[in-house]
Design a protein around this motif. Sequence first.
Motif, PDB file in Angstrom:
ATOM      1  N   ASN A  80       0.825  -1.206   0.000  1.00 24.64           N
ATOM      2  CA  ASN A  80       0.000   0.000   0.000  1.00 24.64           C
ATOM      3  C   ASN A  80       0.860   1.259   0.000  1.00 24.64           C
ATOM      4  OD1 ASN A  80      -2.499   1.585   0.387  1.00 24.64           O
ATOM      5  ND2 ASN A  80      -1.662   1.956   2.419  1.00 24.64           N
ATOM      6  N   TRP A  81       1.981   1.221   0.740  1.00 26.00           N
ATOM      7  CA  TRP A  81       2.904   2.359   0.744  1.00 26.00           C
ATOM      8  C   TRP A  81       3.523   2.562  -0.640  1.00 26.00           C
ATOM      9  CZ3 TRP A  81       8.394   2.178   0.227  1.00 26.00           C
ATOM     10  CH2 TRP A  81       9.025   3.406   0.441  1.00 26.00           C
ATOM     11  N   VAL A  82       3.813   1.452  -1.328  1.00 23.42           N
ATOM     12  CA  VAL A  82       4.335   1.549  -2.690  1.00 23.42           C
ATOM     13  C   VAL A  82       3.306   2.179  -3.615  1.00 23.42           C
ATOM     14  CG1 VAL A  82       5.101   0.201  -4.689  1.00 23.42           C
ATOM     15  CG2 VAL A  82       5.925  -0.388  -2.400  1.00 23.42           C
ATOM     16  N   ASP A  83       2.033   1.818  -3.444  1.00 21.37           N
ATOM     17  CA  ASP A  83       0.979   2.315  -4.321  1.00 21.37           C
ATOM     18  C   ASP A  83       0.742   3.809  -4.174  1.00 21.37           C
ATOM     19  OD1 ASP A  83       0.349   0.014  -5.704  1.00 21.37           O
ATOM     20  OD2 ASP A  83      -1.094  -0.681  -4.215  1.00 21.37           O
ATOM     21  N   ARG A  84       0.774   4.319  -2.947  1.00 21.20           N
ATOM     22  CA  ARG A  84       0.319   5.680  -2.722  1.00 21.20           C
ATOM     23  C   ARG A  84       1.451   6.699  -2.644  1.00 21.20           C
ATOM     24  NH1 ARG A  84       0.188   6.901   2.917  1.00 21.20           N
ATOM     25  NH2 ARG A  84       0.857   5.168   4.223  1.00 21.20           N
ATOM     26  N   ASN A  85       2.626   6.348  -3.135  1.00 21.02           N
ATOM     27  CA  ASN A  85       3.747   7.284  -3.181  1.00 21.02           C
ATOM     28  C   ASN A  85       4.349   7.286  -4.583  1.00 21.02           C
ATOM     29  OD1 ASN A  85       4.510   8.431  -0.329  1.00 21.02           O
ATOM     30  ND2 ASN A  85       3.915   6.292   0.013  1.00 21.02           N
ATOM     31  N   PRO A  86       4.974   8.387  -4.977  1.00 20.44           N
ATOM     32  CA  PRO A  86       5.626   8.447  -6.295  1.00 20.44           C
ATOM     33  C   PRO A  86       6.677   7.363  -6.456  1.00 20.44           C
ATOM     34  CG  PRO A  86       5.474  10.642  -5.328  1.00 20.44           C
ATOM     35  CD  PRO A  86       5.053   9.677  -4.258  1.00 20.44           C
ATOM     36  N   ARG A  87       6.810   6.868  -7.680  1.00 25.98           N
ATOM     37  CA  ARG A  87       7.677   5.712  -7.936  1.00 25.98           C
ATOM     38  C   ARG A  87       9.129   5.980  -7.549  1.00 25.98           C
ATOM     39  NH1 ARG A  87       4.216   5.194 -12.707  1.00 25.98           N
ATOM     40  NH2 ARG A  87       3.126   3.187 -12.600  1.00 25.98           N
ATOM     41  N   SER A 486      -3.104   1.252  -9.723  1.00 23.43           N
ATOM     42  CA  SER A 486      -3.290   1.816  -8.385  1.00 23.43           C
ATOM     43  C   SER A 486      -3.276   0.765  -7.291  1.00 23.43           C
ATOM     44  CB  SER A 486      -4.609   2.598  -8.326  1.00 23.43           C
ATOM     45  OG  SER A 486      -5.694   1.740  -8.632  1.00 23.43           O
ATOM     46  N   GLU A 487      -3.399  -0.529  -7.644  1.00 25.74           N
ATOM     47  CA  GLU A 487      -3.404  -1.605  -6.650  1.00 25.74           C
ATOM     48  C   GLU A 487      -2.242  -2.568  -6.853  1.00 25.74           C
ATOM     49  OE1 GLU A 487      -7.137  -3.577  -6.661  1.00 25.74           O
ATOM     50  OE2 GLU A 487      -8.269  -1.834  -5.994  1.00 25.74           O
ATOM     51  N   ARG A 488      -1.332  -2.234  -7.762  1.00 24.24           N
ATOM     52  CA  ARG A 488      -0.255  -3.151  -8.113  1.00 24.24           C
ATOM     53  C   ARG A 488       0.636  -3.461  -6.907  1.00 24.24           C
ATOM     54  NH1 ARG A 488       2.341  -0.889 -13.171  1.00 24.24           N
ATOM     55  NH2 ARG A 488       0.397  -1.574 -14.153  1.00 24.24           N
ATOM     56  N   GLY A 489       0.915  -2.463  -6.096  1.00 24.42           N
ATOM     57  CA  GLY A 489       1.783  -2.675  -4.946  1.00 24.42           C
ATOM     58  C   GLY A 489       1.140  -3.514  -3.867  1.00 24.42           C
ATOM     59  N   VAL A 490      -0.100  -3.176  -3.488  1.00 17.48           N
ATOM     60  CA  VAL A 490      -0.742  -3.887  -2.384  1.00 17.48           C
ATOM     61  C   VAL A 490      -1.038  -5.334  -2.755  1.00 17.48           C
ATOM     62  CG1 VAL A 490      -3.116  -3.238  -2.990  1.00 17.48           C
ATOM     63  CG2 VAL A 490      -2.530  -3.692  -0.622  1.00 17.48           C
ATOM     64  N   ILE A 491      -1.407  -5.588  -4.025  1.00 16.79           N
ATOM     65  CA  ILE A 491      -1.687  -6.965  -4.434  1.00 16.79           C
ATOM     66  C   ILE A 491      -0.413  -7.798  -4.416  1.00 16.79           C
ATOM     67  CG2 ILE A 491      -2.523  -8.414  -6.315  1.00 16.79           C
ATOM     68  CD1 ILE A 491      -4.666  -6.788  -4.795  1.00 16.79           C
ATOM     69  N   ASN A 492       0.697  -7.235  -4.898  1.00 15.81           N
ATOM     70  CA  ASN A 492       1.956  -7.970  -4.853  1.00 15.81           C
ATOM     71  C   ASN A 492       2.455  -8.125  -3.419  1.00 15.81           C
ATOM     72  OD1 ASN A 492       3.189  -8.612  -7.665  1.00 15.81           O
ATOM     73  ND2 ASN A 492       2.332  -6.570  -7.919  1.00 15.81           N
ATOM     74  N   GLY A 493       2.157  -7.155  -2.562  1.00 15.31           N
ATOM     75  CA  GLY A 493       2.510  -7.298  -1.157  1.00 15.31           C
ATOM     76  C   GLY A 493       1.767  -8.451  -0.505  1.00 15.31           C
ATOM     77  N   VAL A 494       0.478  -8.570  -0.788  1.00 16.91           N
ATOM     78  CA  VAL A 494      -0.303  -9.687  -0.249  1.00 16.91           C
ATOM     79  C   VAL A 494       0.166 -11.005  -0.852  1.00 16.91           C
ATOM     80  CG1 VAL A 494      -2.620 -10.667  -0.054  1.00 16.91           C
ATOM     81  CG2 VAL A 494      -2.296  -8.211   0.212  1.00 16.91           C
ATOM     82  N   GLN A 495       0.550 -10.985  -2.139  1.00 14.17           N
ATOM     83  CA  GLN A 495       1.060 -12.207  -2.761  1.00 14.17           C
ATOM     84  C   GLN A 495       2.332 -12.678  -2.057  1.00 14.17           C
ATOM     85  OE1 GLN A 495      -0.291 -14.045  -5.496  1.00 14.17           O
ATOM     86  NE2 GLN A 495       1.226 -15.479  -4.718  1.00 14.17           N
ATOM     87  N   ASN A 496       3.216 -11.753  -1.725  1.00 15.17           N
ATOM     88  CA  ASN A 496       4.412 -12.117  -0.960  1.00 15.17           C
ATOM     89  C   ASN A 496       4.042 -12.696   0.398  1.00 15.17           C
ATOM     90  OD1 ASN A 496       6.162 -11.324  -2.956  1.00 15.17           O
ATOM     91  ND2 ASN A 496       6.628  -9.332  -2.069  1.00 15.17           N
ATOM     92  N   SER A 497       3.027 -12.115   1.044  1.00 17.10           N
ATOM     93  CA  SER A 497       2.582 -12.633   2.341  1.00 17.10           C
ATOM     94  C   SER A 497       2.059 -14.050   2.210  1.00 17.10           C
ATOM     95  CB  SER A 497       1.499 -11.713   2.919  1.00 17.10           C
ATOM     96  OG  SER A 497       2.003 -10.416   3.157  1.00 17.10           O
ATOM     97  N   MET A 498       1.290 -14.320   1.156  1.00 25.00           N
ATOM     98  CA  MET A 498       0.784 -15.673   0.930  1.00 25.00           C
ATOM     99  C   MET A 498       1.928 -16.661   0.719  1.00 25.00           C
ATOM    100  SD  MET A 498      -2.432 -16.238   1.153  1.00 25.00           S
ATOM    101  CE  MET A 498      -2.280 -17.839   0.391  1.00 25.00           C
TER     102      MET A 498
END
Length: 569
Positions: A80-87, A486-498
């Motif tokens: 989520n932090w990756v998603d909501r901040n400039p690249r 807009s959700e690329r970071g949080v989805i990949n973050g959850v994928q890492n958690s899984m």
Amino acid sequence: NNYNNNTNNNISSESIRHFFTSAKFLIYMGHALSTWGDRMWNFAVAVFLVELYGNSLLLTAVYGLVVAGSVLLLGANIGNWVDRNPRLKVAQTSLLVQNSCVIMCGVLLMLVFHFKAQLVELYNGWILTVCYILVISIANVANLASTATSITIQRDWVVVVAGQDSSSLADMNATVRIIDQLTNILAPMLVGQIMAFGSHFVGCGFISGWNLASMCVEYGLLWKVYQKTPALALKAVHKEQQHELKQLSPLKGTDCENGQSPEESSQPLMDASPPGAADPGKAAGCCGAASQPLRTFRAGWVAYYKQDIFLAGMSLAFLYMTVLGFDCITTGFAYTQGLNGSILSLLMGASAISGICGTVAFTWIRRKCGLIRTGFISGTAQLCCLLLCVFSVFAPGSPFDLSVSPFQDLYAHLMGQQSLPEAEHSLGAAFSTNATTPPPLAQEPPPLQSYMSVSLLFAGVIAARVGLWSFDLTVTQLIQENVIESERGVINGVQNSMNYLLDLLHFIMVILAPNPEAFGLLVIISVSFVAMGHAMYFRFAFKSLGSRLFLCCSPEQKAETDASPPTTV
């Protein structure tokens, strides 16, 4: 003729110069430097912790548990932090934090190695214990920053640099994975030789110096890539294309609709509040701020579940629930079966070559059959190869014995009836995800009557790497292409958690049944989980393509299939 030859030479030299100055090559260079430093540190930190605690695996086990638990709990928040901040801000911040933490750990470990005798006597060893806690904590922060770097570069920047070209994205993903494979072999070899011919003190100093120099070079490479790819500066959130996360964004309209620029719209959504709303500090207070990470955690997992590629992501995570990999568990079992370090090193080299073949096969199969079919073909190939591992359980020379309880050693150890070095080493190895060397055994195992079982086991493991890495690249690209920006970071973050969750479960499985007689049962359970994972992917692929999944398609049909998003699962 001379004119044509000169023209061709000029064109060739210009193409070469353009490639070596392109954003793609700069990303490859930065990733190679970053991955090399990561692999050296991941290998060395386990060795350092074992050395510090008197050749015990306790600190290594604690470190592995802390790292896995942190990513499991904070993966969604990092994404989520990756998603909501400039690249550029995300990439530079995670780079600086990661390398700074590794440098701090290296310096701290140098001090501990140099003054260990004095630290043991100071305050009854409590200062030394504090040093252990600091090393593990700082190393854990470095791993979290590495996770953020991986998400932003491999899952986001690569997509933007590749543009709308799916083939270019596949080639970039394959090249990045080949770099991972090579550094995974060469980096531990280098730092291992330095520690063998020098000392652990010298090894810590070398890793700290490498990360300091690498950090400066990587920082410059990131800036060059950012300059060469203007699209990286645009991180707009389009409401009509977004599956909104209400828990993550309290806005009723996007920043773009309010007339703000894309760069402004990439600022943290949680910092904004709807018109007419009360001051968040007064309304929510400290409790609201403290619960925000929990709400982000829940919202990220809900968003992951609602994705079209949910089953594909779950299928990849299920592949982590296996003992059939070249980690400390498999190599430790191989030692009990009479294989020496020389043979194991050759097998690990063959495994790396097999993985590289898988990345090359991915690009070829994707061009011929399409992305979704590539995953189906790769998964089928992996599962067929793993059947050799199942056959090895019942082959001559196998220690598999159902008459021996899988929990016998664990029960005896907990009841204090005996001290089992094998069980203790299995416990440490189970949580030591970064250890690449097999745990030492209390005594040399007796020679086997037959090597057929262990030969079939490693033949299946090595052959399955082709399908495994091809399947991994398939799911990675499916996530890249089908998750909105807009959700690329949080989805990949959850994928890492899984992935970490299933990885932890397989370590717990080994802890419960650490004796060699039960390893065959672990093999069967592992293959079952891999089969369930590929069954999930088959359901995803069949929902996406229907009966076309089993038909050979023309290039035009393949392009149309890859371009169309899968139906909602």
